[in-house]
Design a protein around this motif. Structure first.
Motif, PDB file in Angstrom:
ATOM      1  N   GLY A 194       0.794  -1.224   0.000  1.00 27.17           N
ATOM      2  CA  GLY A 194       0.000   0.000   0.000  1.00 27.17           C
ATOM      3  C   GLY A 194       0.822   1.266   0.000  1.00 27.17           C
ATOM      4  N   GLU A 195       2.124   1.137  -0.027  1.00 25.29           N
ATOM      5  CA  GLU A 195       2.997   2.312  -0.015  1.00 25.29           C
ATOM      6  C   GLU A 195       3.081   2.937  -1.407  1.00 25.29           C
ATOM      7  OE1 GLU A 195       4.442   3.679   2.653  1.00 25.29           O
ATOM      8  OE2 GLU A 195       3.403   2.187   3.875  1.00 25.29           O
ATOM      9  N   GLY A 196       3.121   4.279  -1.431  1.00 15.75           N
ATOM     10  CA  GLY A 196       3.254   4.983  -2.694  1.00 15.75           C
ATOM     11  C   GLY A 196       4.609   4.752  -3.326  1.00 15.75           C
ATOM     12  N   MET A 197       4.629   4.555  -4.633  1.00 14.83           N
ATOM     13  CA  MET A 197       5.870   4.305  -5.351  1.00 14.83           C
ATOM     14  C   MET A 197       6.279   5.511  -6.203  1.00 14.83           C
ATOM     15  SD  MET A 197       4.946   0.378  -6.451  1.00 14.83           S
ATOM     16  CE  MET A 197       6.399   0.116  -7.453  1.00 14.83           C
ATOM     17  N   LYS A 198       5.326   6.069  -6.948  1.00  9.93           N
ATOM     18  CA  LYS A 198       5.631   7.253  -7.738  1.00  9.93           C
ATOM     19  C   LYS A 198       4.338   7.948  -8.156  1.00  9.93           C
ATOM     20  CE  LYS A 198       6.307   4.375 -11.889  1.00  9.93           C
ATOM     21  NZ  LYS A 198       7.244   4.063 -12.993  1.00  9.93           N
ATOM     22  N   ILE A 204       2.684  13.901 -25.396  1.00  9.86           N
ATOM     23  CA  ILE A 204       2.109  12.606 -25.048  1.00  9.86           C
ATOM     24  C   ILE A 204       3.166  11.577 -24.668  1.00  9.86           C
ATOM     25  CG2 ILE A 204       2.102  11.760 -27.422  1.00  9.86           C
ATOM     26  CD1 ILE A 204      -0.516  11.062 -24.648  1.00  9.86           C
ATOM     27  N   GLU A 205       4.383  11.714 -25.185  1.00  7.55           N
ATOM     28  CA  GLU A 205       5.407  10.688 -24.964  1.00  7.55           C
ATOM     29  C   GLU A 205       5.748  10.454 -23.492  1.00  7.55           C
ATOM     30  OE1 GLU A 205       6.550   8.386 -26.968  1.00  7.55           O
ATOM     31  OE2 GLU A 205       5.072   9.218 -28.348  1.00  7.55           O
ATOM     32  N   PRO A 206       5.884  11.494 -22.656  1.00  9.16           N
ATOM     33  CA  PRO A 206       6.159  11.221 -21.238  1.00  9.16           C
ATOM     34  C   PRO A 206       5.075  10.378 -20.570  1.00  9.16           C
ATOM     35  CG  PRO A 206       6.663  13.495 -21.748  1.00  9.16           C
ATOM     36  CD  PRO A 206       5.981  12.931 -22.959  1.00  9.16           C
ATOM     37  N   LEU A 207       3.810  10.586 -20.939  1.00  8.53           N
ATOM     38  CA  LEU A 207       2.734   9.757 -20.385  1.00  8.53           C
ATOM     39  C   LEU A 207       2.891   8.311 -20.829  1.00  8.53           C
ATOM     40  CD1 LEU A 207       0.040   9.212 -18.976  1.00  8.53           C
ATOM     41  CD2 LEU A 207      -1.125   9.999 -21.055  1.00  8.53           C
ATOM     42  N   VAL A 208       3.168   8.089 -22.114  1.00 10.03           N
ATOM     43  CA  VAL A 208       3.343   6.727 -22.626  1.00 10.03           C
ATOM     44  C   VAL A 208       4.506   6.042 -21.911  1.00 10.03           C
ATOM     45  CG1 VAL A 208       4.010   5.367 -24.644  1.00 10.03           C
ATOM     46  CG2 VAL A 208       2.320   7.208 -24.878  1.00 10.03           C
ATOM     47  N   GLU A 209       5.610   6.738 -21.752  1.00 11.66           N
ATOM     48  CA  GLU A 209       6.782   6.165 -21.074  1.00 11.66           C
ATOM     49  C   GLU A 209       6.473   5.826 -19.627  1.00 11.66           C
ATOM     50  OE1 GLU A 209       9.887   8.989 -21.584  1.00 11.66           O
ATOM     51  OE2 GLU A 209      10.022   8.709 -23.761  1.00 11.66           O
ATOM     52  N   PHE A 210       5.723   6.700 -18.967  1.00 13.98           N
ATOM     53  CA  PHE A 210       5.354   6.455 -17.574  1.00 13.98           C
ATOM     54  C   PHE A 210       4.480   5.211 -17.466  1.00 13.98           C
ATOM     55  CE2 PHE A 210       2.747   6.908 -13.792  1.00 13.98           C
ATOM     56  CZ  PHE A 210       3.625   7.392 -12.833  1.00 13.98           C
ATOM     57  N   LEU A 211       3.489   5.095 -18.321  1.00 13.11           N
ATOM     58  CA  LEU A 211       2.593   3.935 -18.285  1.00 13.11           C
ATOM     59  C   LEU A 211       3.351   2.645 -18.577  1.00 13.11           C
ATOM     60  CD1 LEU A 211      -0.443   5.515 -20.196  1.00 13.11           C
ATOM     61  CD2 LEU A 211      -0.356   4.939 -17.760  1.00 13.11           C
ATOM     62  N   GLU A 212       4.282   2.699 -19.490  1.00 16.17           N
ATOM     63  CA  GLU A 212       5.062   1.500 -19.826  1.00 16.17           C
ATOM     64  C   GLU A 212       5.998   1.095 -18.689  1.00 16.17           C
ATOM     65  OE1 GLU A 212       5.409   1.710 -24.703  1.00 16.17           O
ATOM     66  OE2 GLU A 212       6.905   2.762 -23.480  1.00 16.17           O
ATOM     67  N   SER A 213       6.360   2.028 -17.830  1.00 16.01           N
ATOM     68  CA  SER A 213       7.306   1.736 -16.746  1.00 16.01           C
ATOM     69  C   SER A 213       6.639   1.156 -15.501  1.00 16.01           C
ATOM     70  CB  SER A 213       8.057   3.013 -16.353  1.00 16.01           C
ATOM     71  OG  SER A 213       7.199   3.912 -15.661  1.00 16.01           O
ATOM     72  N   ILE A 214       5.310   1.135 -15.454  1.00 22.56           N
ATOM     73  CA  ILE A 214       4.602   0.626 -14.273  1.00 22.56           C
ATOM     74  C   ILE A 214       4.861  -0.872 -14.117  1.00 22.56           C
ATOM     75  CG2 ILE A 214       2.330   0.268 -13.211  1.00 22.56           C
ATOM     76  CD1 ILE A 214       1.390   2.788 -14.654  1.00 22.56           C
ATOM     77  N   GLU A 215       5.239  -1.280 -12.928  1.00 24.37           N
ATOM     78  CA  GLU A 215       5.599  -2.674 -12.678  1.00 24.37           C
ATOM     79  C   GLU A 215       4.366  -3.519 -12.389  1.00 24.37           C
ATOM     80  OE1 GLU A 215       8.316  -2.648  -9.443  1.00 24.37           O
ATOM     81  OE2 GLU A 215       9.817  -1.411 -10.470  1.00 24.37           O
ATOM     82  N   ASN A 216       4.466  -4.807 -12.715  1.00 27.87           N
ATOM     83  CA  ASN A 216       3.404  -5.742 -12.355  1.00 27.87           C
ATOM     84  C   ASN A 216       3.213  -5.756 -10.839  1.00 27.87           C
ATOM     85  OD1 ASN A 216       2.841  -6.515 -14.959  1.00 27.87           O
ATOM     86  ND2 ASN A 216       4.092  -8.370 -14.898  1.00 27.87           N
ATOM     87  N   GLY A 217       1.965  -5.913 -10.429  1.00 25.90           N
ATOM     88  CA  GLY A 217       1.675  -5.918  -9.000  1.00 25.90           C
ATOM     89  C   GLY A 217       1.428  -4.535  -8.430  1.00 25.90           C
TER      90      GLY A 217
END
Length: 230
Positions: free
Chosen positions: A117-121, A132-145
């Motif tokens: 439950g701890e915030g990561m980013k 739009i590219e920074p949003l796409v990069e951010f979404l792609e960097s989200i880890e499983n779980g």
């Protein structure tokens, strides 16, 4: 020389009146007299102390009741027009909000560890005149779980492209496909787990009502989320 002598009784009477007036003023204040260490006041006059954990200062998100053991409580509120920013809370703690100074126009995203439950980013992306590219990069960097919470503010969709919409759809959103100019949208989903698409709210902006200066009402979403299994 004329000498004026004042007896002791009038002085006592005046002091008594002053004391009684102060007593009435303090009684009307709904405070205990115990704030003044040398004058605690009678026990019947004192107001019981309110536990700190129930005060609004300790509960900035105002989540009304706890979730079942093992679940996380969350609250998301979209922005109101282009005036009041959004907020994202987990476990009654502000993750994103005006006080935290980490929200902005467009799409606001908080990524939380699905086990602790701890915030990561956190990040926000201007979808009106940003890139739009920074949003796409951010979404792609989200880890499983990860738990992903999103709240919009002002305009969330002008710069959205199909790639960004697809990445958000994979987190569990169905409303992302129809998200448009100045719509209000709040969403909670996850990366790498089955997520119900009902954990979102979406209100379309009625541009016919006021073409250049219209926004839908602020929306809020709150509930409980199960922890990701080990």
């Amino acid at each position: 020389m004329l000498t004026v002598r004042i007896g002791l009784l009038p002085i006592i009477a005046v002091l008594g009146i002053i004391f009684f007036a102060v007593f009435l003023i303090m009684r009307s204040q709904s405070h205990t007299l115990s704030w003044y260490p040398e004058f605690p006041g009678p026990e019947w006059l004192q107001v019981p102390n309110v536990p700190k954990e129930t005060t609004s200062r300790q509960r900035p998100c105002g989540i009304p009741k706890p979730c079942p053991e093992g679940d996380f409580s969350f609250l998301i509120a979209s922005g109101a027009a282009n005036v009041v920013g959004p907020k994202i809370c987990m476990e009654d703690k502000m993750v994103m909000g005006y006080v935290e100074e980490n929200v902005g126009y467009g799409i606001n995203i908080a990524v939380v560890n699905g086990k602790t439950g701890e915030g990561m980013k956190t990040a926000f992306f201007n979808m009106y005149d940003g890139d739009i590219e920074p949003l796409v990069e951010f979404l792609e960097s989200i880890e499983n779980g990860s738990i992903v919470l999103i709240a919009t503010y002002d305009d969330p969709a002008t710069k959205l492209n199909e790639k960004a919409r697809k990445l958000i759809r994979e987190l569990g959103s169905s409303a992302i496909q129809s998200l448009g100019f100045r719509d209000n949208w709040v969403f909670v989903g996850g990366k790498g787990a089955d997520v119900e698409s009902t954990l979102e709210k979406h209100i379309k902006n009625n541009r016919d009502k006021n073409k250049y200066d219209s926004w839908p009402e602020m929306i809020e979403l709150q509930g409980c989320l199960p922890r990701y299994l080990e």
